[in-house]
Motif scaffolding. Sequence first.
Motif, PDB file in Angstrom:
ATOM      1  N   PHE A 107       0.863  -1.146  -0.010  1.00 11.06           N
ATOM      2  CA  PHE A 107      -0.205   0.030  -0.007  1.00 11.06           C
ATOM      3  C   PHE A 107       1.003   1.291   0.070  1.00 11.06           C
ATOM      4  O   PHE A 107       0.584   2.139  -0.952  1.00 11.06           O
ATOM      5  CB  PHE A 107      -1.063   0.070   1.216  1.00 11.06           C
ATOM      6  CG  PHE A 107      -1.752   1.313   1.408  1.00 11.06           C
ATOM      7  CD1 PHE A 107      -2.824   1.425   0.503  1.00 11.06           C
ATOM      8  CD2 PHE A 107      -1.215   2.311   2.183  1.00 11.06           C
ATOM      9  CE1 PHE A 107      -3.583   2.480   0.821  1.00 11.06           C
ATOM     10  CE2 PHE A 107      -2.207   3.412   2.283  1.00 11.06           C
ATOM     11  CZ  PHE A 107      -3.177   3.792   1.692  1.00 11.06           C
ATOM     12  N   ALA A 108       1.689   1.280   0.921  1.00 16.65           N
ATOM     13  CA  ALA A 108       2.709   2.323   0.964  1.00 16.65           C
ATOM     14  C   ALA A 108       3.346   2.797  -0.356  1.00 16.65           C
ATOM     15  O   ALA A 108       3.785   3.851  -0.880  1.00 16.65           O
ATOM     16  CB  ALA A 108       3.829   2.192   2.148  1.00 16.65           C
ATOM     17  N   THR A 109       4.142   1.449  -0.770  1.00 15.54           N
ATOM     18  CA  THR A 109       4.781   1.610  -2.027  1.00 15.54           C
ATOM     19  C   THR A 109       3.876   1.950  -3.331  1.00 15.54           C
ATOM     20  O   THR A 109       4.261   2.909  -4.174  1.00 15.54           O
ATOM     21  CB  THR A 109       5.342   0.363  -2.415  1.00 15.54           C
ATOM     22  OG1 THR A 109       6.072  -0.190  -1.396  1.00 15.54           O
ATOM     23  CG2 THR A 109       6.420   0.566  -3.734  1.00 15.54           C
ATOM     24  N   GLY A 110       2.581   1.635  -3.236  1.00 12.04           N
ATOM     25  CA  GLY A 110       1.712   1.911  -4.311  1.00 12.04           C
ATOM     26  C   GLY A 110       1.498   3.496  -4.347  1.00 12.04           C
ATOM     27  O   GLY A 110       1.477   4.380  -5.423  1.00 12.04           O
ATOM     28  N   VAL A 111       1.336   4.000  -3.004  1.00  9.50           N
ATOM     29  CA  VAL A 111       1.038   5.364  -2.921  1.00  9.50           C
ATOM     30  C   VAL A 111       2.245   6.285  -3.192  1.00  9.50           C
ATOM     31  O   VAL A 111       2.160   7.114  -3.822  1.00  9.50           O
ATOM     32  CB  VAL A 111       0.635   5.617  -1.529  1.00  9.50           C
ATOM     33  CG1 VAL A 111       0.621   7.110  -1.187  1.00  9.50           C
ATOM     34  CG2 VAL A 111      -0.829   5.131  -1.242  1.00  9.50           C
ATOM     35  N   LEU A 112       3.329   6.005  -2.531  1.00 13.85           N
ATOM     36  CA  LEU A 112       4.520   6.597  -2.758  1.00 13.85           C
ATOM     37  C   LEU A 112       5.103   6.667  -4.320  1.00 13.85           C
ATOM     38  O   LEU A 112       5.440   7.553  -5.171  1.00 13.85           O
ATOM     39  CB  LEU A 112       5.577   6.244  -1.743  1.00 13.85           C
ATOM     40  CG  LEU A 112       5.204   6.612  -0.436  1.00 13.85           C
ATOM     41  CD1 LEU A 112       6.477   5.885   0.516  1.00 13.85           C
ATOM     42  CD2 LEU A 112       5.381   8.130  -0.108  1.00 13.85           C
ATOM     43  N   ALA A 142      -4.998  12.916  -4.639  1.00 11.25           N
ATOM     44  CA  ALA A 142      -5.239  12.030  -3.327  1.00 11.25           C
ATOM     45  C   ALA A 142      -5.851  10.734  -3.617  1.00 11.25           C
ATOM     46  O   ALA A 142      -5.575   9.627  -3.177  1.00 11.25           O
ATOM     47  CB  ALA A 142      -5.711  12.971  -2.308  1.00 11.25           C
ATOM     48  N   ALA A 143      -7.187  10.890  -4.334  1.00 10.19           N
ATOM     49  CA  ALA A 143      -7.914   9.859  -4.381  1.00 10.19           C
ATOM     50  C   ALA A 143      -7.383   8.723  -5.406  1.00 10.19           C
ATOM     51  O   ALA A 143      -7.631   7.574  -5.151  1.00 10.19           O
ATOM     52  CB  ALA A 143      -9.489  10.197  -5.144  1.00 10.19           C
ATOM     53  N   ASP A 144      -6.678   9.180  -6.402  1.00  5.48           N
ATOM     54  CA  ASP A 144      -5.931   8.479  -7.341  1.00  5.48           C
ATOM     55  C   ASP A 144      -5.004   7.657  -6.628  1.00  5.48           C
ATOM     56  O   ASP A 144      -4.804   6.387  -6.708  1.00  5.48           O
ATOM     57  CB  ASP A 144      -5.327   9.086  -8.487  1.00  5.48           C
ATOM     58  CG  ASP A 144      -6.558   9.533  -9.522  1.00  5.48           C
ATOM     59  OD1 ASP A 144      -7.614   8.901  -9.521  1.00  5.48           O
ATOM     60  OD2 ASP A 144      -6.325  10.283 -10.385  1.00  5.48           O
ATOM     61  N   LEU A 145      -4.124   8.330  -5.840  1.00  7.80           N
ATOM     62  CA  LEU A 145      -2.805   7.565  -5.334  1.00  7.80           C
ATOM     63  C   LEU A 145      -3.377   6.599  -3.968  1.00  7.80           C
ATOM     64  O   LEU A 145      -2.783   5.561  -4.052  1.00  7.80           O
ATOM     65  CB  LEU A 145      -1.982   8.814  -4.210  1.00  7.80           C
ATOM     66  CG  LEU A 145      -1.375   9.676  -5.476  1.00  7.80           C
ATOM     67  CD1 LEU A 145      -0.489  10.868  -4.761  1.00  7.80           C
ATOM     68  CD2 LEU A 145      -0.419   8.901  -6.395  1.00  7.80           C
ATOM     69  N   LEU A 146      -4.471   7.115  -3.129  1.00 10.50           N
ATOM     70  CA  LEU A 146      -4.820   5.908  -2.189  1.00 10.50           C
ATOM     71  C   LEU A 146      -5.496   4.810  -2.891  1.00 10.50           C
ATOM     72  O   LEU A 146      -5.480   3.678  -2.639  1.00 10.50           O
ATOM     73  CB  LEU A 146      -6.021   6.703  -1.527  1.00 10.50           C
ATOM     74  CG  LEU A 146      -5.734   7.846  -0.523  1.00 10.50           C
ATOM     75  CD1 LEU A 146      -6.966   8.461   0.367  1.00 10.50           C
ATOM     76  CD2 LEU A 146      -4.700   7.104   0.645  1.00 10.50           C
ATOM     77  N   GLY A 147      -6.190   5.100  -4.271  1.00  9.38           N
ATOM     78  CA  GLY A 147      -6.505   3.957  -4.985  1.00  9.38           C
ATOM     79  C   GLY A 147      -5.554   3.118  -5.282  1.00  9.38           C
ATOM     80  O   GLY A 147      -5.677   1.636  -5.055  1.00  9.38           O
ATOM     81  N   LEU A 148      -4.461   3.549  -5.752  1.00  8.33           N
ATOM     82  CA  LEU A 148      -3.400   2.852  -6.048  1.00  8.33           C
ATOM     83  C   LEU A 148      -2.860   2.108  -5.276  1.00  8.33           C
ATOM     84  O   LEU A 148      -2.472   0.875  -5.253  1.00  8.33           O
ATOM     85  CB  LEU A 148      -2.149   3.726  -6.794  1.00  8.33           C
ATOM     86  CG  LEU A 148      -2.393   4.186  -8.499  1.00  8.33           C
ATOM     87  CD1 LEU A 148      -1.130   5.098  -8.519  1.00  8.33           C
ATOM     88  CD2 LEU A 148      -2.095   2.973  -8.843  1.00  8.33           C
ATOM     89  N   GLY A 149      -2.620   2.486  -3.795  1.00 11.00           N
ATOM     90  CA  GLY A 149      -2.246   1.802  -2.651  1.00 11.00           C
ATOM     91  C   GLY A 149      -2.957   0.636  -2.437  1.00 11.00           C
ATOM     92  O   GLY A 149      -2.688  -0.274  -1.979  1.00 11.00           O
ATOM     93  N   VAL A 150      -4.363   0.663  -2.454  1.00  9.55           N
ATOM     94  CA  VAL A 150      -5.465  -0.199  -2.273  1.00  9.55           C
ATOM     95  C   VAL A 150      -5.279  -1.362  -3.035  1.00  9.55           C
ATOM     96  O   VAL A 150      -5.133  -2.592  -2.978  1.00  9.55           O
ATOM     97  CB  VAL A 150      -6.859   0.280  -2.118  1.00  9.55           C
ATOM     98  CG1 VAL A 150      -7.805  -0.756  -1.993  1.00  9.55           C
ATOM     99  CG2 VAL A 150      -7.075   1.217  -0.846  1.00  9.55           C
ATOM    100  N   PHE A 151      -5.095  -0.864  -4.424  1.00  7.42           N
ATOM    101  CA  PHE A 151      -4.964  -2.054  -5.582  1.00  7.42           C
ATOM    102  C   PHE A 151      -3.595  -3.028  -5.224  1.00  7.42           C
ATOM    103  O   PHE A 151      -3.740  -4.113  -5.398  1.00  7.42           O
ATOM    104  CB  PHE A 151      -5.069  -1.376  -6.770  1.00  7.42           C
ATOM    105  CG  PHE A 151      -4.555  -2.374  -7.957  1.00  7.42           C
ATOM    106  CD1 PHE A 151      -5.567  -3.163  -8.544  1.00  7.42           C
ATOM    107  CD2 PHE A 151      -3.397  -2.363  -8.394  1.00  7.42           C
ATOM    108  CE1 PHE A 151      -5.164  -3.917  -9.583  1.00  7.42           C
ATOM    109  CE2 PHE A 151      -3.009  -3.264  -9.468  1.00  7.42           C
ATOM    110  CZ  PHE A 151      -4.003  -4.044 -10.054  1.00  7.42           C
ATOM    111  N   HIS A 152      -2.612  -2.059  -4.992  1.00  5.25           N
ATOM    112  CA  HIS A 152      -1.325  -2.917  -4.767  1.00  5.25           C
ATOM    113  C   HIS A 152      -1.401  -3.983  -3.802  1.00  5.25           C
ATOM    114  O   HIS A 152      -0.724  -4.658  -3.781  1.00  5.25           O
ATOM    115  CB  HIS A 152      -0.257  -1.963  -4.844  1.00  5.25           C
ATOM    116  CG  HIS A 152       0.175  -1.368  -6.214  1.00  5.25           C
ATOM    117  ND1 HIS A 152       1.064  -2.277  -7.147  1.00  5.25           N
ATOM    118  CD2 HIS A 152       0.089  -0.289  -6.756  1.00  5.25           C
ATOM    119  CE1 HIS A 152       1.225  -1.587  -8.204  1.00  5.25           C
ATOM    120  NE2 HIS A 152       0.643  -0.468  -8.133  1.00  5.25           N
ATOM    121  N   ALA A 153      -2.084  -3.410  -2.529  1.00  7.93           N
ATOM    122  CA  ALA A 153      -2.187  -4.178  -1.579  1.00  7.93           C
ATOM    123  C   ALA A 153      -2.992  -5.416  -1.666  1.00  7.93           C
ATOM    124  O   ALA A 153      -2.682  -6.607  -1.200  1.00  7.93           O
ATOM    125  CB  ALA A 153      -2.685  -3.263  -0.198  1.00  7.93           C
TER     126      ALA A 153
END
Length: 253
Positions: A107-112, A142-153
């Motif tokens: 999740f953190a890697t997806g966001v960062l 912010a919404a896109d980055l949080l979504g990316l984190g959730v997807f990768h997790a």
Amino acid sequence: MRNAVAAEWVKLRSIRSTWLCLAGGVVVSVLGAVALGGAAAMEQPAVQATEPAVSVMLFSQYASITLAVLAVTTEYASGTIRPTLQAVPVRGRMLAAKSIVVAPVLFATGVLGGAVAALCAYLVLLAPVFPAPAVLDPAEAAADLLGLGVFHALIGVLAVGVSTALRGSAGALAALFMVTLGLPLLLVMTGGAVALEVSLRLPTFAGMAFLESTDNLTGGPLPYPPGEGLAWLAAWTALALAAGHAVLRRRDA
């Protein structure tokens, strides 16, 4: 559970492949976002900088998948799964501990990684060679980055379940490649209505729907809302974990 999670965290961070996968995912995200952003800037009046970062998840997901696979299969390859199960004899707890450790890391890697990719795309698109200006709306970003984190997790936890069921790196990676890309493409290529509907609900397309990505293999927006995409992705993840747990309980280490 706390001790099991602590042990899994020590194992994950002490393996060199973990850091190589994380770095590789960021590099793929940056290069892909710059390339897709540049192509989009030639055709659109304006480009939201996070859009290409979201679209490149089609490729960056494999860094997350590889990390999750190796977090499981390296123990079977080296034989260290035996002391792991001796220390944590409740096998469902061991599987849960691995998932609990892998998910927040990805999740953190997806966001960062998405943030770095979006920033690089934004800076590149400021160059005068691109006719379309770069846009960076904070709320949408912010919404896109949080979504990316959730997807990768979620895709990482799905890979943990598949790897636990198959136990080998090659087999797990091959199966995950087919489920996330090979099978959806084959179903789309058949041209059948039923095959297309099935392919659109497999993990990758479900993730694209959740992230509201329009730059996908179908050539347009996916025909169901983000919430349904998240539900399908979560369902596939739960199914993979259930399969992994079933095999883990019935087979010897």
